[in-house]
Motif scaffolding. Structure first.
Motif, short mmCIF file in Angstrom:
data_model
loop_
_atom_site.label_atom_id
_atom_site.label_comp_id
_atom_site.label_asym_id
_atom_site.label_seq_id
_atom_site.Cartn_x
_atom_site.Cartn_y
_atom_site.Cartn_z
N PHE A 183 0.83 -1.20 0.00
CA PHE A 183 0.00 0.00 0.00
C PHE A 183 0.87 1.26 0.00
N THR A 184 1.91 1.26 0.84
CA THR A 184 2.80 2.43 0.95
C THR A 184 3.54 2.66 -0.36
N LYS A 185 4.02 1.58 -0.99
CA LYS A 185 4.75 1.71 -2.25
C LYS A 185 3.86 2.29 -3.35
N ASN A 186 2.60 1.87 -3.40
CA ASN A 186 1.67 2.34 -4.43
C ASN A 186 1.20 3.79 -4.20
N ASN A 187 1.27 4.27 -2.96
CA ASN A 187 0.76 5.61 -2.63
C ASN A 187 1.83 6.46 -1.97
N ARG A 188 3.05 6.41 -2.51
CA ARG A 188 4.24 6.97 -1.88
C ARG A 188 4.16 8.44 -1.45
N PRO A 189 3.76 9.41 -2.24
CA PRO A 189 3.87 10.79 -1.72
C PRO A 189 2.95 11.07 -0.53
N HIS A 190 1.81 10.38 -0.44
CA HIS A 190 0.84 10.65 0.62
C HIS A 190 0.98 9.71 1.81
N ALA A 191 1.55 8.53 1.59
CA ALA A 191 1.62 7.52 2.64
C ALA A 191 3.05 7.38 3.18
N SER A 192 3.16 7.25 4.49
CA SER A 192 4.47 6.97 5.09
C SER A 192 4.31 5.83 6.08
N TYR A 193 5.27 4.91 6.05
CA TYR A 193 5.20 3.71 6.89
C TYR A 193 6.56 3.45 7.50
N GLU A 194 6.63 3.53 8.81
CA GLU A 194 7.85 3.24 9.56
C GLU A 194 7.51 2.15 10.58
N PRO A 195 7.61 0.87 10.18
CA PRO A 195 7.18 -0.21 11.08
C PRO A 195 7.94 -0.28 12.40
N GLU A 196 9.17 0.27 12.44
CA GLU A 196 9.93 0.28 13.69
C GLU A 196 9.36 1.29 14.70
#
Length: 183
Positions: A120-133
Motif C-alpha cells: 500500500f505504501t509503495k503504491n501511494n508513496r507521496p501521501h503515505a508513510s510507513y515506519e514499522p519500527e
C-alpha cells in the motif's frame, strides 16, 4: 468483487472536539468552589468541568475560551457546549454563547479485509508513510480534506479530520487504494 461495488462501511465516531467563547471573563476560583463536577488546575490556569449527559469534558480558561471533548456527534457536541454555557450562566457569569466551531473529529472504520501495508505504501508513496519500527500503521494524509488516516494491517483505519463530512469523504477516497492492497 471490485472496488467500485457499493460496500457499506460503518464509521464509528469516537470523539468530537469543539470550541466556543463566552465573551466574558471567568473567575476560575468561583467556578471551582461553586460548580459541580469540577477539577481546578491552578498551576496551568484552567478548570476541567465534566457533564454526564452528554458525556463531555470541558477545559475552561479565564479568558472565556472553552474546549469541549468527548462527544460522539457534532450535534451532541453543540448540545453539550450549550449546556456548559448555561451552567456557567447559573454560576452568575454574563455568558454569551459565540464562535462555536467543531475543530476535530476522530473516527474508526473497519475494512472487511486485511491490508498489505508495504505494498500500500509503495503504491501511494507521496501521501503515505510507513515506519514499522516506530508505529504499526501507515500514516496517509489527504491535504484537500485536512484529514489524516492511520491504516493498520488488520483493516482497521483511524481517521482524524476537521468535521464529520471530511472524515466520511476520506474513508470514501481511501477505500479503492486499500482494496488494491488487500490480503
Amino acid at each position: 468483487m471490485d472496488a467500485e461495488s457499493d460496500v457499506a462501511l460503518d464509521i464509528l465516531i469516537t470523539n468530537v472536539v469543539c470550541v466556543f467563547r463566552t465573551r466574558c471573563h471567568l473567575n476560575l476560583r468561583k467556578i471551582a468552589l461553586e460548580g459541580a463536577n469540577v477539577i481546578y488546575k491552578r498551576d496551568v490556569g484552567k478548570v476541567l468541568m465534566k457533564l454526564r449527559k452528554p458525556r463531555i469534558t470541558a477545559t475552561i480558561w479565564s479568558s472565556g475560551k472553552v474546549i469541549c471533548t468527548g462527544a460522539t456527534s457534532e450535534e451532541e457536541a453543540k448540545f453539550g457546549a450549550r449546556r456548559l454555557a448555561r451552567s456557567l450562566q447559573k454560576l452568575g457569569f454574563q455568558v454569551i454563547f459565540t464562535d462555536f466551531k467543531v475543530v476535530n473529529v476522530l473516527a474508526v472504520c473497519n475494512m472487511p479485509f486485511e491490508i498489505r501495508l508495504p505494498e500500500f505504501t509503495k503504491n501511494n508513496r507521496p501521501h503515505a508513510s510507513y515506519e514499522p519500527e516506530l508505529h504499526p500503521a501507515v500514516c496517509y494524509r489527504i491535504k484537500t480534506l485536512r484529514a489524516t488516516l492511520q491504516i493498520f494491517s488488520t483493516g482497521s483505519i483511524t481517521v482524524t479530520g476537521p468535521n464529520v463530512k471530511a472524515v466520511a469523504s476520506a474513508v470514501e477516497q481511501i477505500y479503492p487504494f486499500v482494496f488494491e492492497s488487500r490480503k
